[in-house]
Write a protein that holds these residues in place. Sequence first.
Motif, short mmCIF file in Angstrom:
data_model
loop_
_atom_site.label_atom_id
_atom_site.label_comp_id
_atom_site.label_asym_id
_atom_site.label_seq_id
_atom_site.Cartn_x
_atom_site.Cartn_y
_atom_site.Cartn_z
N THR A 89 0.78 -1.18 0.02
CA THR A 89 0.06 0.12 0.09
C THR A 89 0.96 1.16 0.03
N THR A 90 0.23 2.39 -0.51
CA THR A 90 1.03 3.48 -0.31
C THR A 90 0.30 4.49 0.74
N LYS A 91 1.07 5.24 1.10
CA LYS A 91 0.52 6.20 2.21
C LYS A 91 -0.58 6.87 1.88
N LYS A 92 -0.95 7.20 0.70
CA LYS A 92 -2.22 7.83 0.13
C LYS A 92 -3.36 6.86 0.46
N GLU A 93 -3.01 5.55 0.14
CA GLU A 93 -3.95 4.42 0.54
C GLU A 93 -4.33 4.05 1.76
N ARG A 94 -3.27 4.17 2.67
CA ARG A 94 -3.41 4.08 4.04
C ARG A 94 -4.33 5.12 4.83
N ALA A 95 -4.20 6.26 3.93
CA ALA A 95 -4.86 7.58 4.83
C ALA A 95 -6.28 7.76 4.12
N MET A 96 -6.75 6.71 3.36
CA MET A 96 -8.00 7.04 2.88
C MET A 96 -8.89 6.51 3.92
N GLU A 97 -10.08 7.73 4.08
CA GLU A 97 -11.12 7.74 5.23
C GLU A 97 -12.23 6.76 4.68
N MET A 98 -12.95 6.27 5.47
CA MET A 98 -14.26 5.50 5.23
C MET A 98 -15.41 6.11 6.33
N GLU A 99 -16.35 6.09 5.66
CA GLU A 99 -17.61 6.70 6.54
C GLU A 99 -18.28 5.34 7.28
N TYR A 100 -18.71 5.72 8.55
CA TYR A 100 -19.14 4.61 9.20
C TYR A 100 -20.44 4.91 9.54
N ASN A 101 -21.48 4.31 8.92
CA ASN A 101 -22.91 4.58 9.16
C ASN A 101 -23.49 3.14 9.76
N PRO A 102 -23.37 2.74 11.08
CA PRO A 102 -23.71 1.52 11.25
C PRO A 102 -25.30 1.33 11.28
N LYS A 103 -25.75 0.18 10.63
CA LYS A 103 -27.19 -0.07 10.79
C LYS A 103 -27.46 -0.76 11.99
N SER A 104 -28.87 -0.36 12.53
CA SER A 104 -29.04 -1.18 13.98
C SER A 104 -29.21 -2.56 13.60
N VAL A 105 -28.88 -3.49 14.57
CA VAL A 105 -29.05 -4.96 14.27
C VAL A 105 -29.96 -5.47 15.31
N SER A 106 -31.01 -6.25 14.95
CA SER A 106 -32.12 -6.75 15.85
C SER A 106 -31.55 -7.80 16.68
N ALA A 142 -1.18 7.42 9.35
CA ALA A 142 -1.36 7.90 7.88
C ALA A 142 -1.89 9.41 7.83
N ASN A 143 -3.18 9.37 8.78
CA ASN A 143 -4.18 10.46 8.70
C ASN A 143 -4.90 10.50 10.02
N ASP A 144 -4.78 11.51 10.74
CA ASP A 144 -5.09 11.57 12.30
C ASP A 144 -6.69 11.67 12.22
N GLN A 145 -7.32 11.70 11.28
CA GLN A 145 -8.69 11.64 11.12
C GLN A 145 -9.43 10.35 10.65
N ASN A 146 -8.60 9.40 10.69
CA ASN A 146 -8.71 8.24 9.70
C ASN A 146 -9.14 7.08 10.82
N HIS A 147 -10.50 6.91 11.33
CA HIS A 147 -10.85 5.92 12.24
C HIS A 147 -11.32 4.59 11.52
N LEU A 148 -10.61 3.80 11.35
CA LEU A 148 -11.14 2.54 10.71
C LEU A 148 -11.31 1.25 11.63
N LEU A 149 -11.48 1.51 12.89
CA LEU A 149 -11.70 0.32 13.86
C LEU A 149 -12.97 -0.30 13.66
N MET A 150 -13.89 0.26 13.33
CA MET A 150 -15.17 -0.69 13.30
C MET A 150 -15.38 -1.30 11.80
N HIS A 151 -14.75 -0.90 10.98
CA HIS A 151 -14.63 -1.54 9.68
C HIS A 151 -13.73 -2.76 9.72
#
Lengths: 48, 361
Positions: free
Chosen positions: B171-188, B325-334
């Motif tokens: 991976t490149t640093k740019k790829e590692r810095a890629m942010e992802m939105e997290y919109n969890p759906k509720s799970v019954s 890579a990016n201090d706003q990049n929270h990937l934990l839940m994904h």
Amino acid sequence: MFTDYSWEIAYSNFLSSLKVMGLGMLSIFLAIVIIYGAVSLLAVLFKE
Amino acid sequence: MMVLGGLLIYLAIKKDMEPSLLLPMGFGAILVNLPLSGVLNQVMPGIGETTGIISWMYEIGIEAAEALPLFLFIGIGAMIDFGPLLSNPRMLLFGAAAQFGIFLTFSLASLLGFELKDAASIAIIGAADGPTSILVSNIFKSNYISAIAVAAYSYMALVPIIQPFAIKMVTTKKERAMEMEYNPKSVSRTTRILFPIIVTIVAGLAAPGSISLVGFLMFGNLIRECGKLDSLSKTAQNVLANLVTLFLGITIAFRMQAAEFLTFETLLIMLLGLFAFVFDSISGVMFAKILNLFLKNKINPMVGAAGISAFPMSARVVQKMGLEANDQNHLLMHAAGANVAGQIASVVAGGVILRLVPLLF
């Protein structure tokens, strides 16, 4: 292991392992895709 | 071997490497390698054969029906929250992709001259799942079960070192810095309860050899999610898992007798195990990159590497690398979703190996 190493046997095993690789990855993906489908269906059926 | 036992104890205590397993294994290695050790079956002059406790534990706890690794799976199942996966089920695909290293290692080990049953047992180290490695190598009656167990658990402890190296290779640093939105759906709750049952049935049909692994893992999860067995769930997560790990470690030491363990093959197995871990991570990353060619909302490729079964270490590694890579990049839940998918896929991979490889014998 290396004392009785046979290139013919190792190569034949290697070719067999490639078949296992293909079938194995296919089986894993198949199982996972079915589970994916089931989870997506559950999410629709039991929406909160 | 006693020095090696001491080394395992040192790594467990000083380096905090899987101490609950490596410490009993190390101590067990000392026990079984003492001359005429009474923990092993012995023939005593004038008395006949005496039964040693570790021989007995091995025969009953592992050899007969792989009871100890399977009991551990109940505890692991009770520990896992499949919520992040159920709210974002496409993460399941990364669990499947990250098993490729297993098959690549199988081919490499075959080419190196290992028998197919041993090559398959070694390859399953890449499942990043200690109990699965022990179970598969025991069913195949591999000669290298102890080396495989040591490699599997050591590399699980070394995930924070191995995975960043593997991920940075592809991976490149740019790829590692890629942010992802997290919109969890509720799970019954119904979904959470039905999930372990469905997974058991599907995995059991696709890979019947995996049914004991998947079944016990999902049984533990059902105890957790049913909402009626909280006390049992907590017991499975803590007391059962800890006790079984302790017994598993000392029992595996049965196979750490010098003549069997101190061989060139052991070194080779350690290297092949490392290869399997690295290529599992790489295949997860590459799969994410391929998916990104078709997706509108791109996935950070590092999430693919979390598809291995080492939970939760792998998800934490991805989160840490994302933030580096990016201090706003929270990937934990994904990454956690991909990581628990890896738990499922790794036991399915174990079952697939158990089903397909014997057809080649």
